[in-house]
Scaffold this active site. Sequence first.
Site, PDB file in Angstrom:
ATOM      1  N   SER A 271       0.818  -1.206   0.000  1.00  0.00           N
ATOM      2  CA  SER A 271       0.000   0.000   0.000  1.00  0.00           C
ATOM      3  C   SER A 271       0.862   1.273   0.000  1.00  0.00           C
ATOM      4  CB  SER A 271      -0.954  -0.046   1.196  1.00  0.00           C
ATOM      5  OG  SER A 271      -1.961   0.919   1.095  1.00  0.00           O
TER       6      SER A 271
ATOM      7  N   ASP B   9      11.178   5.008  -9.408  1.00  0.00           N
ATOM      8  CA  ASP B   9      10.892   5.587 -10.724  1.00  0.00           C
ATOM      9  C   ASP B   9      11.585   6.924 -10.934  1.00  0.00           C
ATOM     10  OD1 ASP B   9       9.359   3.411 -11.288  1.00  0.00           O
ATOM     11  OD2 ASP B   9       7.483   4.505 -11.627  1.00  0.00           O
TER      12      ASP B   9
ATOM     13  N   LYS C  89      -0.698  -3.973  -3.569  1.00  0.00           N
ATOM     14  CA  LYS C  89      -2.006  -3.360  -3.288  1.00  0.00           C
ATOM     15  C   LYS C  89      -1.996  -1.963  -3.886  1.00  0.00           C
ATOM     16  CE  LYS C  89      -5.302  -2.107   0.334  1.00  0.00           C
ATOM     17  NZ  LYS C  89      -5.354  -0.643   0.116  1.00  0.00           N
TER      18      LYS C  89
END
Length: 414
Positions: free
Chosen positions: A313, A324, A338
């Site tokens: 999460s 990223d 999730k």
Amino acid sequence: MSCLQKRVFRVGFLLILPMLLALSCWIQPAAALSEEQKVVVEAWRIVNRTYLDDTFNHQNWSLIRQQVLQQPLKDQEAAYKAIQQMLAGLDDPFTRLLRPEQYRSLQVNTSGELTGVGLQIALDPKTGTLEVVAPIAGSPADKAGIRPRDRILKIDGISTAELTLDEAAARMRGPIGSHVSLIVEHEGEDSKEIQLQRDRIALNPVIAELHSDPDGLPIGYIRLTQFNAYAPAELADAIAQLEKQGADAYILDLRNNPGGLLQAGIEIARLWLDTGTIVYTANRQGIQGSFDAFGPALTHDPLVVLVNQGTASASEILAGALQDNGRAKLVGETTFGKGLIQSLFDLSNGSGLAVTVAKYETPKHRDIHKLGITPDLLVSLEPITREQIGTEVDKQYQAALELVTNKSVLAGAG
């Protein structure tokens, strides 16, 4: 008035009269809803307005409302069962009713306090099996050796196949000092019974220490156990203290961190990033929002993030943002996966709803739901004790330590 005119008037009046009678019946006020029905309608409206899937799992949501209200609702328990019946058709374990006690407990949990056994649990979306996301550090479950992805088969002799997610959680809560029995199964191993004594669980989410590599390079080691309301401020303070102590690189440990508040994850990402997107969100209209870093970061020192199957999460939002944006390398195992966002809604009788309202994507538009995030360096780890985390026995930590001190590998970070 001519006979013809009188005849037309009478015919017209006779035609209009039934219409007026029908209209008078139609505009009669509907019978007042009972208190139980009002709660059901509140829940229906919240889902109708906010739920991520506007097909409602390919159901006629309006018809479901009618069907539920036709049932006799003699008390609050009947209302709760009616709401659960509605929500069950969505086939979404994260969208659920929270009875008043459960709702208060969840609010307390995210505020930083908790009592119980210290397990973050979820339903496997494929099998419906109750499984462990992660134990809370230092909790009775953690000390007993319960691991991420362990399956909980029974609670005090009751099969978890017969329980909802919140019913299972409620059975594991209880007074401090009381006991609960779990039948737990780890993949590839026989099931076993574990006796746990409930306790007050300290949810100080940050553990920070100054470590060093074999050459004496000072390394700031930060273990983040949960994204509660205190986490961003405590992590910022930990970084500041480690900077004063001379840390030249950092290892951020998100292993077994089950997540928590979305906003906490965003604020913590901003502590490490000068610029860049942190996460994209999309609701059922497909409207995509984003949260960005606006700098300055608290440190530009090299950073490695530890992740495993219990990283879920908000932890995945943070890990994905750092990976990223090239700010950090990830080491460990593929994360839980999730990628859905829930909001909490109050109901008028003190209960609440957790509703899936959006999904998120990483800055490179990766949808990680049910897939997880793959680390840059995959390193498996046999079970170790809490005291062995961050030591020479911890192979994932050792791999991170080697990577964070390799300046050529981390040249793209920062």
